[in-house]
Design an enzyme around this catalytic site. Structure first.
Site, PDB file in Angstrom:
ATOM      1  N   CYS A 106     -10.163  -5.027  -0.107  1.00  0.00           N
ATOM      2  CA  CYS A 106     -11.328  -4.143  -0.125  1.00  0.00           C
ATOM      3  C   CYS A 106     -12.148  -4.382  -1.394  1.00  0.00           C
ATOM      4  CB  CYS A 106     -10.878  -2.678  -0.036  1.00  0.00           C
ATOM      5  SG  CYS A 106     -10.195  -2.006  -1.567  1.00  0.00           S
ATOM      6  N   ALA A 153      -0.795  12.091   1.172  1.00  0.00           N
ATOM      7  CA  ALA A 153      -1.366  13.145   2.007  1.00  0.00           C
ATOM      8  C   ALA A 153      -2.799  13.448   1.578  1.00  0.00           C
ATOM      9  CB  ALA A 153      -0.511  14.399   1.929  1.00  0.00           C
ATOM     10  N   ASN A 186       0.847  -1.179   0.000  1.00  0.00           N
ATOM     11  CA  ASN A 186       0.000   0.000   0.000  1.00  0.00           C
ATOM     12  C   ASN A 186       0.891   1.240   0.000  1.00  0.00           C
ATOM     13  OD1 ASN A 186       0.668  -0.770   2.684  1.00  0.00           O
ATOM     14  ND2 ASN A 186      -1.022   0.416   3.538  1.00  0.00           N
ATOM     15  N   GLU A 210      -2.794  -4.766  -3.145  1.00  0.00           N
ATOM     16  CA  GLU A 210      -3.301  -5.702  -4.143  1.00  0.00           C
ATOM     17  C   GLU A 210      -3.292  -5.078  -5.540  1.00  0.00           C
ATOM     18  OE1 GLU A 210      -4.602  -4.744  -1.241  1.00  0.00           O
ATOM     19  OE2 GLU A 210      -6.059  -6.202  -0.491  1.00  0.00           O
ATOM     20  N   CYS A 235     -10.497  -3.307  -4.728  1.00  0.00           N
ATOM     21  CA  CYS A 235      -9.467  -4.227  -5.234  1.00  0.00           C
ATOM     22  C   CYS A 235     -10.101  -5.497  -5.790  1.00  0.00           C
ATOM     23  CB  CYS A 235      -8.476  -4.587  -4.130  1.00  0.00           C
ATOM     24  SG  CYS A 235      -7.306  -3.261  -3.798  1.00  0.00           S
ATOM     25  N   GLU A 258       0.351   5.180   0.621  1.00  0.00           N
ATOM     26  CA  GLU A 258      -0.570   6.231   1.036  1.00  0.00           C
ATOM     27  C   GLU A 258      -0.108   7.595   0.513  1.00  0.00           C
ATOM     28  OE1 GLU A 258      -2.210   4.085   5.101  1.00  0.00           O
ATOM     29  OE2 GLU A 258      -0.959   5.871   5.298  1.00  0.00           O
TER      30      GLU A 258
END
Ligand code: ZN
Length: 129
Positions: A86, A46, A42, A55, A89, A44
């Site tokens: 999720c 801001a 993953n 995934e 995905c 991320e």
């Protein structure tokens, strides 16, 4: 390739996860039907909505390299709870077939195994593909 080996590869990727906001790190390893493995983490941002899951990171890397047929996806986290992919995905993975095997594990060694269609029984499907 054995499930445990793929889980191990996903766990190796975990340390590269970029999750400064949630501190929820996820690693993935996607096995192509040809036997090649693509890893993802993953990443991320801001601007939270721009974050990408491990995934999809693995899948997009594989597709960018020319692979479109996949057999197993391993997803791991450092948490007690197993990281079920999720809905977003699952939908993106479903684009490339319904028979994908999905293996998930948290910080413990035990893992769960699903078929993609178990996790997403009613995907959105385009007639054009
Ligand atoms: Zn996701």
């Amino acid at each position: 390739m054995q499930d445990l080996e793929l889980l191990s590869m996903a766990r190796e990727a975990l340390s590269n996860a970029y999750a400064p906001y949630s501190d929820y790190k996820v690693g993935a390893a996607l096995l192509t039907s040809a036997g090649r493995v693509f890893r993802g983490v993953n990443v991320e941002n801001a601007s939270y909505g721009l974050t990408i899951c491990a995934e999809r990171a693995a899948l997009f890397s594989a597709v960018a390299t020319g692979y479109r047929h996949f057999s197993v996806l391993a997803v791991v986290s450092e948490e007690a709870q197993k990281p079920i992919p999720c809905g977003g995905c699952l939908q993106v993975l479903r684009e490339f077939g319904k028979d994908l095997k999905v293996i998930v594990a948290g910080k413990e060694e035990e893992f769960l195994v699903f078929k993609l269609e178990e996790l997403l029984p009613y995907p959105f499907i385009s007639e054009s593909v």
